[in-house]
Motif scaffolding. Structure first.
Motif, PDB file in Angstrom:
ATOM      1  N   HIS A   9       9.170  -0.219  -9.703  1.00  0.00           N
ATOM      2  CA  HIS A   9       9.960  -0.870  -8.653  1.00  0.00           C
ATOM      3  C   HIS A   9      11.411  -0.967  -9.133  1.00  0.00           C
ATOM      4  O   HIS A   9      11.673  -1.515 -10.206  1.00  0.00           O
ATOM      5  CB  HIS A   9       9.377  -2.263  -8.380  1.00  0.00           C
ATOM      6  CG  HIS A   9       9.922  -2.934  -7.191  1.00  0.00           C
ATOM      7  ND1 HIS A   9       9.506  -4.182  -6.807  1.00  0.00           N
ATOM      8  CD2 HIS A   9      10.862  -2.564  -6.284  1.00  0.00           C
ATOM      9  CE1 HIS A   9      10.150  -4.557  -5.719  1.00  0.00           C
ATOM     10  NE2 HIS A   9      10.986  -3.579  -5.388  1.00  0.00           N
ATOM     11  N   ASP A  10      12.327  -0.466  -8.333  1.00  0.00           N
ATOM     12  CA  ASP A  10      13.725  -0.363  -8.758  1.00  0.00           C
ATOM     13  C   ASP A  10      14.613  -1.526  -8.317  1.00  0.00           C
ATOM     14  O   ASP A  10      15.828  -1.441  -8.418  1.00  0.00           O
ATOM     15  CB  ASP A  10      14.317   0.956  -8.268  1.00  0.00           C
ATOM     16  CG  ASP A  10      14.344   1.083  -6.754  1.00  0.00           C
ATOM     17  OD1 ASP A  10      13.929   0.144  -6.044  1.00  0.00           O
ATOM     18  OD2 ASP A  10      14.781   2.138  -6.264  1.00  0.00           O
ATOM     19  N   TRP A  11      14.030  -2.626  -7.850  1.00  0.00           N
ATOM     20  CA  TRP A  11      14.845  -3.749  -7.374  1.00  0.00           C
ATOM     21  C   TRP A  11      14.330  -5.067  -7.887  1.00  0.00           C
ATOM     22  O   TRP A  11      13.106  -5.249  -7.936  1.00  0.00           O
ATOM     23  CB  TRP A  11      14.850  -3.753  -5.833  1.00  0.00           C
ATOM     24  CG  TRP A  11      15.759  -4.780  -5.248  1.00  0.00           C
ATOM     25  CD1 TRP A  11      17.070  -4.604  -4.918  1.00  0.00           C
ATOM     26  CD2 TRP A  11      15.441  -6.126  -4.919  1.00  0.00           C
ATOM     27  NE1 TRP A  11      17.573  -5.775  -4.407  1.00  0.00           N
ATOM     28  CE2 TRP A  11      16.595  -6.725  -4.393  1.00  0.00           C
ATOM     29  CE3 TRP A  11      14.298  -6.902  -5.025  1.00  0.00           C
ATOM     30  CZ2 TRP A  11      16.630  -8.043  -3.980  1.00  0.00           C
ATOM     31  CZ3 TRP A  11      14.325  -8.219  -4.620  1.00  0.00           C
ATOM     32  CH2 TRP A  11      15.485  -8.768  -4.100  1.00  0.00           C
ATOM     33  N   GLY A  63      15.109  -4.735   2.303  1.00  0.00           N
ATOM     34  CA  GLY A  63      16.088  -4.140   1.405  1.00  0.00           C
ATOM     35  C   GLY A  63      15.805  -4.417  -0.066  1.00  0.00           C
ATOM     36  O   GLY A  63      16.726  -4.537  -0.872  1.00  0.00           O
ATOM     37  N   ARG A  64      14.501  -4.510  -0.419  1.00  0.00           N
ATOM     38  CA  ARG A  64      14.120  -4.833  -1.796  1.00  0.00           C
ATOM     39  C   ARG A  64      13.726  -3.592  -2.597  1.00  0.00           C
ATOM     40  O   ARG A  64      12.810  -3.635  -3.409  1.00  0.00           O
ATOM     41  CB  ARG A  64      13.000  -5.869  -1.798  1.00  0.00           C
ATOM     42  CG  ARG A  64      13.460  -7.217  -1.256  1.00  0.00           C
ATOM     43  CD  ARG A  64      12.347  -8.214  -1.169  1.00  0.00           C
ATOM     44  NE  ARG A  64      11.433  -7.785  -0.104  1.00  0.00           N
ATOM     45  CZ  ARG A  64      10.129  -8.030  -0.101  1.00  0.00           C
ATOM     46  NH1 ARG A  64       9.570  -8.681  -1.083  1.00  0.00           N
ATOM     47  NH2 ARG A  64       9.389  -7.610   0.904  1.00  0.00           N
ATOM     48  N   GLY A  65      14.442  -2.514  -2.383  1.00  0.00           N
ATOM     49  CA  GLY A  65      14.241  -1.320  -3.194  1.00  0.00           C
ATOM     50  C   GLY A  65      13.073  -0.457  -2.763  1.00  0.00           C
ATOM     51  O   GLY A  65      12.608  -0.514  -1.627  1.00  0.00           O
ATOM     52  N   THR A  66      12.593   0.332  -3.722  1.00  0.00           N
ATOM     53  CA  THR A  66      11.536   1.311  -3.479  1.00  0.00           C
ATOM     54  C   THR A  66      10.486   1.191  -4.583  1.00  0.00           C
ATOM     55  O   THR A  66      10.824   0.909  -5.736  1.00  0.00           O
ATOM     56  CB  THR A  66      12.134   2.739  -3.505  1.00  0.00           C
ATOM     57  OG1 THR A  66      13.149   2.810  -2.506  1.00  0.00           O
ATOM     58  CG2 THR A  66      11.096   3.795  -3.232  1.00  0.00           C
ATOM     59  N   VAL A  67       9.222   1.413  -4.217  1.00  0.00           N
ATOM     60  CA  VAL A  67       8.150   1.437  -5.203  1.00  0.00           C
ATOM     61  C   VAL A  67       7.542   2.838  -5.255  1.00  0.00           C
ATOM     62  O   VAL A  67       7.476   3.542  -4.257  1.00  0.00           O
ATOM     63  CB  VAL A  67       7.041   0.387  -4.923  1.00  0.00           C
ATOM     64  CG1 VAL A  67       7.594  -1.016  -5.088  1.00  0.00           C
ATOM     65  CG2 VAL A  67       6.420   0.567  -3.563  1.00  0.00           C
ATOM     66  N   ARG A  68       7.146   3.227  -6.477  1.00  0.00           N
ATOM     67  CA  ARG A  68       6.511   4.521  -6.717  1.00  0.00           C
ATOM     68  C   ARG A  68       5.316   4.277  -7.623  1.00  0.00           C
ATOM     69  O   ARG A  68       5.411   3.579  -8.631  1.00  0.00           O
ATOM     70  CB  ARG A  68       7.504   5.469  -7.389  1.00  0.00           C
ATOM     71  CG  ARG A  68       6.961   6.860  -7.641  1.00  0.00           C
ATOM     72  CD  ARG A  68       7.995   7.752  -8.316  1.00  0.00           C
ATOM     73  NE  ARG A  68       8.366   7.288  -9.639  1.00  0.00           N
ATOM     74  CZ  ARG A  68       7.658   7.537 -10.756  1.00  0.00           C
ATOM     75  NH1 ARG A  68       6.558   8.237 -10.711  1.00  0.00           N
ATOM     76  NH2 ARG A  68       8.075   7.082 -11.928  1.00  0.00           N
ATOM     77  N   ARG A  69       4.197   4.872  -7.273  1.00  0.00           N
ATOM     78  CA  ARG A  69       2.962   4.700  -8.052  1.00  0.00           C
ATOM     79  C   ARG A  69       3.149   5.266  -9.457  1.00  0.00           C
ATOM     80  O   ARG A  69       3.486   6.433  -9.624  1.00  0.00           O
ATOM     81  CB  ARG A  69       1.823   5.405  -7.325  1.00  0.00           C
ATOM     82  CG  ARG A  69       0.468   5.196  -7.935  1.00  0.00           C
ATOM     83  CD  ARG A  69      -0.560   5.981  -7.106  1.00  0.00           C
ATOM     84  NE  ARG A  69      -1.889   5.728  -7.542  1.00  0.00           N
ATOM     85  CZ  ARG A  69      -2.696   4.817  -7.024  1.00  0.00           C
ATOM     86  NH1 ARG A  69      -2.277   4.076  -6.021  1.00  0.00           N
ATOM     87  NH2 ARG A  69      -3.913   4.647  -7.488  1.00  0.00           N
ATOM     88  N   TRP A  70       2.912   4.438 -10.473  1.00  0.00           N
ATOM     89  CA  TRP A  70       2.990   4.858 -11.866  1.00  0.00           C
ATOM     90  C   TRP A  70       1.591   5.157 -12.398  1.00  0.00           C
ATOM     91  O   TRP A  70       1.399   6.088 -13.151  1.00  0.00           O
ATOM     92  CB  TRP A  70       3.686   3.770 -12.683  1.00  0.00           C
ATOM     93  CG  TRP A  70       3.950   4.153 -14.100  1.00  0.00           C
ATOM     94  CD1 TRP A  70       5.073   4.784 -14.562  1.00  0.00           C
ATOM     95  CD2 TRP A  70       3.099   3.951 -15.224  1.00  0.00           C
ATOM     96  NE1 TRP A  70       4.946   4.984 -15.928  1.00  0.00           N
ATOM     97  CE2 TRP A  70       3.745   4.475 -16.349  1.00  0.00           C
ATOM     98  CE3 TRP A  70       1.846   3.377 -15.397  1.00  0.00           C
ATOM     99  CZ2 TRP A  70       3.195   4.442 -17.628  1.00  0.00           C
ATOM    100  CZ3 TRP A  70       1.287   3.340 -16.659  1.00  0.00           C
ATOM    101  CH2 TRP A  70       1.963   3.873 -17.755  1.00  0.00           C
ATOM    102  N   ASP A  71       0.623   4.331 -12.006  1.00  0.00           N
ATOM    103  CA  ASP A  71      -0.779   4.546 -12.377  1.00  0.00           C
ATOM    104  C   ASP A  71      -1.648   3.736 -11.426  1.00  0.00           C
ATOM    105  O   ASP A  71      -1.155   2.843 -10.733  1.00  0.00           O
ATOM    106  CB  ASP A  71      -1.047   4.101 -13.825  1.00  0.00           C
ATOM    107  CG  ASP A  71      -2.387   4.619 -14.370  1.00  0.00           C
ATOM    108  OD1 ASP A  71      -2.981   5.539 -13.766  1.00  0.00           O
ATOM    109  OD2 ASP A  71      -2.836   4.104 -15.400  1.00  0.00           O
TER     110      ASP A  71
END
Length: 108
Positions: A9-11, A63-71
């Motif tokens: 998560h970048d935010w 506007g709380r950023g972006t999430v990307r699956r890590w595992d």
């Protein structure tokens, strides 16, 4: 078997959301460093999340950023006590016990 996910998560700053399925919600912690086998990572408890995040990648509302699956994967509950949680992870990257005690998460 319950599921878990770790989302990058970048935010507001880069961190990893560690989410464990617990009935109709996801118990959640913010990992302050990238997780990895054999590491101890500082964590902060977070508010419960919706099950939706088990399969979600993309922008977060408000506007709380972006999430990307890590595992992600499944897990077994080993201990669920007031001051200690231990689960056995069965993920693509993380496989084995994970212990949450105080403000630390130990991945072995």
């Amino acid at each position: 078997m319950p599921r878990f996910v770790i989302l990058e998560h970048d935010w507001p700053t880069l961190h990893w959301d560690f989410l464990l399925e617990a009935g109709s919600v996801l118990r959640s912690w913010r990992l302050l460093a990238e997780p990895g086998s054999g590491r101890e990572v500082h964590i902060e408890p977070n508010a419960v999340h919706r099950l939706h995040y088990l399969d979600y990648e993309g922008p977060v509302t408000g506007g709380r950023g972006t999430v990307r699956r890590w595992d992600g994967g499944t897990f077994d509950w080993i201990a669920d006590e007031a001051d200690r949680i231990v689960v056995e992870l069965h993920g693509a990257k993380l496989v084995g016990p994970c212990a949450i005690e105080g403000n630390q998460c130990r991945l072995t």
